[in-house]
Design an enzyme around this catalytic site. Structure first.
Site, PDB file in Angstrom:
ATOM      1  N   ARG A   1      45.158  19.668  37.703  1.00 52.67           N
ATOM      2  CA  ARG A   1      44.892  19.728  36.337  1.00 52.67           C
ATOM      3  C   ARG A   1      46.293  19.488  35.603  1.00 52.67           C
ATOM      4  NH1 ARG A   1      42.798  17.011  32.323  1.00 52.67           N
ATOM      5  NH2 ARG A   1      41.823  18.485  30.859  1.00 52.67           N
TER       6      ARG A   1
ATOM      7  N   GLN B   1      36.492  29.870  34.067  1.00 54.31           N
ATOM      8  CA  GLN B   1      37.376  29.927  33.167  1.00 54.31           C
ATOM      9  C   GLN B   1      38.416  28.861  33.281  1.00 54.31           C
ATOM     10  OE1 GLN B   1      36.757  31.738  30.477  1.00 54.31           O
ATOM     11  NE2 GLN B   1      38.490  30.858  29.313  1.00 54.31           N
TER      12      GLN B   1
ATOM     13  N   HIS C   1      38.649  26.214  34.809  1.00 52.57           N
ATOM     14  CA  HIS C   1      38.183  24.904  35.011  1.00 52.57           C
ATOM     15  C   HIS C   1      37.532  24.484  33.680  1.00 52.57           C
ATOM     16  CE1 HIS C   1      38.096  25.170  39.399  1.00 52.57           C
ATOM     17  NE2 HIS C   1      37.687  23.881  39.518  1.00 52.57           N
TER      18      HIS C   1
ATOM     19  N   GLY D   1      34.970  23.527  30.816  1.00 49.26           N
ATOM     20  CA  GLY D   1      33.819  22.692  30.784  1.00 49.26           C
ATOM     21  C   GLY D   1      33.451  22.113  31.948  1.00 49.26           C
TER      22      GLY D   1
ATOM     23  N   GLU E   1      19.621  42.474  48.363  1.00 50.29           N
ATOM     24  CA  GLU E   1      20.102  43.475  49.673  1.00 50.29           C
ATOM     25  C   GLU E   1      20.577  44.716  49.089  1.00 50.29           C
ATOM     26  OE1 GLU E   1      20.878  42.758  53.263  1.00 50.29           O
ATOM     27  OE2 GLU E   1      19.628  40.496  53.299  1.00 50.29           O
TER      28      GLU E   1
ATOM     29  N   SER F   1      23.955  46.371  42.961  1.00 49.15           N
ATOM     30  CA  SER F   1      25.161  47.324  42.874  1.00 49.15           C
ATOM     31  C   SER F   1      25.000  48.452  42.379  1.00 49.15           C
ATOM     32  CB  SER F   1      26.084  46.464  41.577  1.00 49.15           C
ATOM     33  OG  SER F   1      26.544  45.042  42.099  1.00 49.15           O
TER      34      SER F   1
END
Length: 135
Positions: free
Chosen positions: A23, A91, A93, A95, A118, A121
């Site tokens: 990019r 962030q 990439h 939008g 599972e 946190s």
């Protein structure tokens, strides 16, 4: 679970690397900008730490040793790191990362459940704290 989280994190990291190298803004790849380089460095560090936590737990299990502490740490760290990595990749990439044409969109969706599934946190933190407080 730690391995699954690490796999998703790696895919998001690799997507971010590709995007940063291809990019362009003002005829320069966005990966040349220092702020984005720091994001990539943080992602690489989180990914390696998650991988090593998982390997340590797997090594203890394979050796027939007790591994509940290492497993809880690996799951906690890998799931939280995967969240940070996919967030930074998104962030980078912009939008475009939310569009269904980009694989990153799925990684962002998939990784969120990993902090719950599972053993959340918070449950992993309870296991870790209980274990280390006992000595």
């Amino acid at each position: 679970m730690a391995a699954s989280c690490t796999g998703i994190a790696r895919a998001a990291y690799e997507a971010a690397l590709f995007w940063a190298n291809t990019r362009e803004v003002n005829d320069h790849p966005i990966g040349e900008f220092q702020g984005l380089q720091w994001m990539i460095a943080d992602m690489a560090t989180d990914l390696e730490a998650a991988r090593l936590f998982g390997l340590k737990a797997a090594t203890r299990r394979e050796a027939g040793e007790r591994f509940s502490l290492e497993s809880a740490m690996a799951k906690l760290y890998a799931s939280e790191a995967a969240g940070r990595i996919t967030d930074k990749a998104l962030q980078l990439h912009g939008g475009y990362g939310y569009t269904r044409e980009m694989p990153l969109e799925r990684y962002v969706r998939d990784v969120r459940i990993m902090r719950i599934y599972e053993g959340s946190s918070e449950v992993q933190r309870n296991i870790i704290a209980r274990t280390v407080l006992k000595g």
